[in-house]
Design a protein around this motif. Sequence first.
Motif, PDB file in Angstrom:
ATOM      1  N   THR A 106       0.892  -1.214   0.088  1.00 24.54           N
ATOM      2  CA  THR A 106       0.005   0.013   0.223  1.00 24.54           C
ATOM      3  C   THR A 106       0.921   1.290   0.066  1.00 24.54           C
ATOM      4  N   SER A 109       2.203   1.682  -3.594  1.00 30.07           N
ATOM      5  CA  SER A 109       1.214   2.253  -4.495  1.00 30.07           C
ATOM      6  C   SER A 109       0.665   3.750  -4.021  1.00 30.07           C
ATOM      7  N   GLY A 187       2.063  -4.426  -5.154  1.00 29.53           N
ATOM      8  CA  GLY A 187       1.655  -2.947  -5.295  1.00 29.53           C
ATOM      9  C   GLY A 187       1.580  -2.168  -6.506  1.00 29.53           C
ATOM     10  N   GLY A 190      -2.529  -1.694  -7.321  1.00 32.90           N
ATOM     11  CA  GLY A 190      -2.653  -0.436  -6.617  1.00 32.90           C
ATOM     12  C   GLY A 190      -2.239   0.847  -7.123  1.00 32.90           C
ATOM     13  N   VAL A 241      -7.216   4.405  -1.137  1.00 31.78           N
ATOM     14  CA  VAL A 241      -6.086   3.965  -0.389  1.00 31.78           C
ATOM     15  C   VAL A 241      -6.669   3.033   0.585  1.00 31.78           C
ATOM     16  N   GLN A 244      -7.775  -0.084  -1.180  1.00 36.85           N
ATOM     17  CA  GLN A 244      -6.663  -0.808  -1.690  1.00 36.85           C
ATOM     18  C   GLN A 244      -6.019  -1.726  -0.784  1.00 36.85           C
ATOM     19  N   PHE A 245      -6.052  -1.216   0.814  1.00 40.45           N
ATOM     20  CA  PHE A 245      -5.097  -1.893   1.609  1.00 40.45           C
ATOM     21  C   PHE A 245      -5.902  -3.261   1.715  1.00 40.45           C
ATOM     22  N   LEU A 248      -5.455  -5.491  -1.016  1.00 36.37           N
ATOM     23  CA  LEU A 248      -4.081  -6.118  -1.136  1.00 36.37           C
ATOM     24  C   LEU A 248      -4.245  -7.172  -0.177  1.00 36.37           C
TER      25      LEU A 248
END
Lengths: 312, 300
Positions: A106, A109, A187, A190, A241, A244-245, A248
């Motif tokens: 993260t 990215s 990453g 992302g 974000v 995304q975390f 991921l």
Amino acid sequence: MLKFLGRRLIQTIPVLIGVTVLTFSMMLLIPGDPAQIMAGESASPAQLEAARERLGLNDPVPVQYYNYVSGVVRGDLGNSIRSGRAVSTEVFGRMAPTVELAFYSTLLSVFIGLTAGVVSAVRRYTFIDSALMFGALFGLSMPNFWLGLMLIQWLVIGTGWFQGFGWFQASGWGTPQQMILPVITLGTAGSAIIARMTRSSMLEVIEQDYIQTARAKGVSEKKVIYKHALRNAMVPVVTVVGLQFGSLLGGAVITETVFAINGLGRLIINSIRARDFPVVQGGVLVFAFLFVFVNIMVDVIYRLLNKRIDLN
Amino acid sequence: MQEEVNLNTGSPSGQEPVNHNIVRFQDFWKKFYRNKSALIGGTLIILLILTALIGPYLTPYGPNAQNYDARLVGPSLEHWFGTDHHGRDIFSRIIHGMSITLRVGFSSVLIGMTIGVAFGVVSGYFGGWVDTIIMRFMDILLAFPGILLALAIVSVLGGGMNNVIISVAIFSIPVFARISRGSTLEVRELEYIEAVKALGASDFRIIVLHVLPNILSPIIVQATLNIATSVLTASGLSFLGMGAQPPTPEWGAMLSDGRNYMWDAPHVSTIPGLAIVVVVLAFNIFGDGLRDALDPKSKN
């Protein structure tokens, strides 16, 4: 803030209950008799019955669910068929690499995504913009297991150069040499998503009246972009974000397999292959709980940021 | 990897009455035609579909024809993409695998979209406890990050392409439910829906004839982008050994096979991955273009 957090936590309860219902039903839905799987192929009828009794499979389904949930609340996720150890021990022992992998990916990215997105927005409709945005689209379209393999193939194997310096290692987790490639692998997508989001968010902000006003007042272009535009463009980006975390964390399942990282994802995959269902069930449950709490944290951060922007 | 479209349309072309469909279509077509990425992506997709339909009749070798004298041979005139560890022609296998990939993409999205949109529209249209129950259920599905939900479902159902389609379809239900719910909420407030309601139309009639046509654009865009995601997810499942079983020429599985030969024959894992990238890229480009063409806020 505390009130918001409390409300948000209460809202989560039905979701968490639903998650346990789903993971519980995984056990009901697997083809074949769970007792048979637990006791082994060669179990005698008596052993089978004993396993059934021990697992509580003779109880009515609601009672079974109740027992399952009260186990979960106490941190008891059953025992692994393969190792006989408590699932909770197995699962929590493997969590660190997965969370670290997702976290560093993260960070990467965010760094790449923000830079690319801002450059793209500032240099709108130039060659750099097109190149960056096509790069982002390409990054979004790559299967990450393929990217991982390509990195191993062309960087680690292809150029003995890197190996000579001991720079990249294609398996394991812990040293920087082991972490670089998996983090890039996970990453990349992302970065692409954040770059696209940042660009469009920046473009939207740049067209706002107050930015024009700032420019008209003679504020330097640099200050306009970095002080005024970027800060306001960040708000939607923060949400992305956070999401995304979470995603991921899921993506780690594949990355861990490619790079032989002993994290939660690889544990789940290996357990599916070995039909070790209690571990699969426990691993999936922990993943979901983790994800739900990450989302709560994102909401909290979003709110904090929003407040600061309001005050400004 | 999942990217939700945020069309954020004040109302997706909804302020115009529905019977202006033809005008709207012409307008859309003009924008679409002028939009380079929609055109490029669309052309690519048509080419890919044609390849899937006709290609298998034209390949130089059968997908499973083995030639043990030519194992792990690099790309050459004879074998454009080289051969794998069984001496099978990778070019032929890629072409035969195209229909598998496209079938998974299209059918899982079709199933996921149908169910998701039904949930979303009902949720947005009726509101109240129906809305609460449906959306809480979607939250539960969304609580499983990324590929994990699909993986959990496949682990229960067992491998095989049909189960992959089902699990990827379930995986995409919440996305469609959320988008169609949001758009329905906007459309529901429009005056002419009120008017139709006052005329005594049934809820079902209103939903099918008046709500659905007005929320189509964001759904179509999402469907296109979701085909890309679904192809990635499905090939990921196959890569993990949970999807297509050997000797199916599925790209994710082929890639996974190639892992054992990275030293001597890097093309075995490189090429199937490139094939996946091309398909996913085509749908992503097309989806981006469609979004620009359908989004009333876009300026071109």
